[in-house]
Design an enzyme around this catalytic site. Structure first.
Site, PDB file in Angstrom:
ATOM      1  N   ASP A 179       0.849  -1.198   0.000  1.00 19.50           N
ATOM      2  CA  ASP A 179       0.000   0.000   0.000  1.00 19.50           C
ATOM      3  C   ASP A 179       0.877   1.237   0.000  1.00 19.50           C
ATOM      4  OD1 ASP A 179      -2.607  -1.234   0.076  1.00 19.50           O
ATOM      5  OD2 ASP A 179      -2.102  -1.898   2.098  1.00 19.50           O
ATOM      6  N   VAL A 224     -17.934  -0.876 -15.795  1.00 17.51           N
ATOM      7  CA  VAL A 224     -16.937  -0.019 -15.132  1.00 17.51           C
ATOM      8  C   VAL A 224     -15.790  -0.865 -14.575  1.00 17.51           C
ATOM      9  CG1 VAL A 224     -16.555   1.598 -13.225  1.00 17.51           C
ATOM     10  CG2 VAL A 224     -18.580   1.837 -14.673  1.00 17.51           C
ATOM     11  N   LYS A 263     -10.517  -3.591  -4.602  1.00 19.56           N
ATOM     12  CA  LYS A 263     -11.816  -4.053  -4.052  1.00 19.56           C
ATOM     13  C   LYS A 263     -12.971  -3.514  -4.885  1.00 19.56           C
ATOM     14  CE  LYS A 263     -10.063  -4.729   0.549  1.00 19.56           C
ATOM     15  NZ  LYS A 263      -8.784  -4.021   0.314  1.00 19.56           N
ATOM     16  N   ASP A 268      -5.487  -4.899  -5.894  1.00 20.97           N
ATOM     17  CA  ASP A 268      -6.561  -4.827  -4.901  1.00 20.97           C
ATOM     18  C   ASP A 268      -7.188  -3.429  -4.890  1.00 20.97           C
ATOM     19  OD1 ASP A 268      -8.243  -4.996  -2.768  1.00 20.97           O
ATOM     20  OD2 ASP A 268      -6.654  -4.959  -1.248  1.00 20.97           O
ATOM     21  N   GLY A 297      -0.539  -9.341  12.069  1.00 18.75           N
ATOM     22  CA  GLY A 297       0.460  -8.367  12.538  1.00 18.75           C
ATOM     23  C   GLY A 297      -0.238  -7.156  13.124  1.00 18.75           C
ATOM     24  N   VAL A 298      -0.113  -6.013  12.461  1.00 17.55           N
ATOM     25  CA  VAL A 298      -0.628  -4.743  13.002  1.00 17.55           C
ATOM     26  C   VAL A 298      -2.106  -4.848  13.409  1.00 17.55           C
ATOM     27  CG1 VAL A 298      -1.128  -2.321  12.448  1.00 17.55           C
ATOM     28  CG2 VAL A 298       1.054  -3.319  11.760  1.00 17.55           C
ATOM     29  N   LYS A 349       0.548  -7.718  -3.424  1.00 19.81           N
ATOM     30  CA  LYS A 349      -0.791  -7.148  -3.593  1.00 19.81           C
ATOM     31  C   LYS A 349      -0.654  -5.636  -3.728  1.00 19.81           C
ATOM     32  CE  LYS A 349      -3.791  -6.702  -0.139  1.00 19.81           C
ATOM     33  NZ  LYS A 349      -4.485  -5.424  -0.142  1.00 19.81           N
ATOM     34  N   GLY A 360       0.614 -16.956  11.140  1.00 20.91           N
ATOM     35  CA  GLY A 360       0.406 -18.401  11.001  1.00 20.91           C
ATOM     36  C   GLY A 360      -0.971 -18.889  11.436  1.00 20.91           C
ATOM     37  N   ILE A 366     -20.756  -1.785 -11.528  1.00 24.83           N
ATOM     38  CA  ILE A 366     -21.362  -2.533 -12.630  1.00 24.83           C
ATOM     39  C   ILE A 366     -20.237  -3.160 -13.471  1.00 24.83           C
ATOM     40  CG2 ILE A 366     -23.484  -1.170 -12.756  1.00 24.83           C
ATOM     41  CD1 ILE A 366     -22.172   0.370 -15.117  1.00 24.83           C
TER      42      ILE A 366
END
Ligand code: O7E
Length: 219
Positions: A10, A67, A60, A58, A166-167, A29, A173, A64
């Protein structure tokens, strides 16, 4: 053990670091914040330089079909794309899925998110959509390990990728022990002082955890 981490990018990670990381992750990602920061062209060039098994975009998607196809066609350098499942099938996910099949690309659908405010009361509808679309994979938060196990039993051939590790609080795991195929990890790696060694340590923790849960990993 095969790599079980999908790095959530990100934020910009320099190519020198990515090159050192590529043998330690299964996938990369690409998040919307990264594309807005760098611009599509720079992201495309960066991705071209790395040798990572699966590049997942990603955004998300939740729109439609027309688009969503217009978004995806600009990013065909990736191997797969993530969309929401609550948007339904006709005129939306059916068109996206056919388009991605035609291009040889994969589709992941969000089944349940990692944050506490996600409402699981739509789960039976989401399962219907997943059954109808038959995506390459689904996304289930690592914070919901019971749900991971029940989806794994119901959709045994669909890959599960799991964020929130994590965060956000899930232990490294745990999602894999519950039946996920991969854990999506972002800030715990890219905000570390030494992301390469941090990732290596995380891989070790996951490996040890998976050894100990082996008997319990749902088939
Ligand atoms: O908390 P981090 O920094 O490890 O990042 C988590 C990443 O997983 C981040 O890119 C976020 O967009 C994503 N994510 C969640 O955190 N929760 C979800 O429920 C779903 C996702 C996600 O990746 O969805 C599509 C796979």
């Amino acid at each position: 053990m095969k790599n079980r981490v999908i790095l959530a990018m990100d934020k910009y990670i320099p190519l020198e670091i990515l090159s050192e990381i590529e043998s330690e992750v299964y996938g990369l990602k690409i998040g919307l914040p990264l594309v807005l920061d760098l611009g599509l062209e720079k992201v495309r060039n960066l991705v071209k330089e790395v040798n990572i098994e699966e590049i997942i975009v990603d955004f998300k998607l939740a729109d439609i079909g027309y688009v969503m196809k217009s978004v995806v066609e600009k990013m065909l350098f990736a191997d797969s794309f993530i969309a929401h499942s609550f948007i339904g099938v006709k005129g939306s996910l059916d068109e996206l899925k056919s388009y991605l099949d035609e291009k040889g690309k994969g589709l992941y659908l969000v089944a349940s998110m990692s944050h506490s405010g996600w409402n699981n009361s739509f789960l039976s509808y989401i399962k219907e959509v997943i059954k109808e679309i038959n995506p390459k994979g689904i996304v289930i938060g690592a914070t919901k390990t019971d749900l991971i196990s029940s989806f794994k039993r119901e959709f045994s051939s669909i890959k599960i990728i799991s964020p929130g590790v994590g965060v956000q609080g899930a232990n490294y795991g745990d999602a894999i022990c519950a039946g996920a195929d991969f854990e999506i990890i972002g800030r715990s790696i890219y905000t570390a002082k030494d992301p390469v060694n941090q990732l290596k340590s995380i891989n070790k923790i996951i490996e040890d955890r998976v050894m100990n849960c082996k008997g319990r990993v749902p088939k």
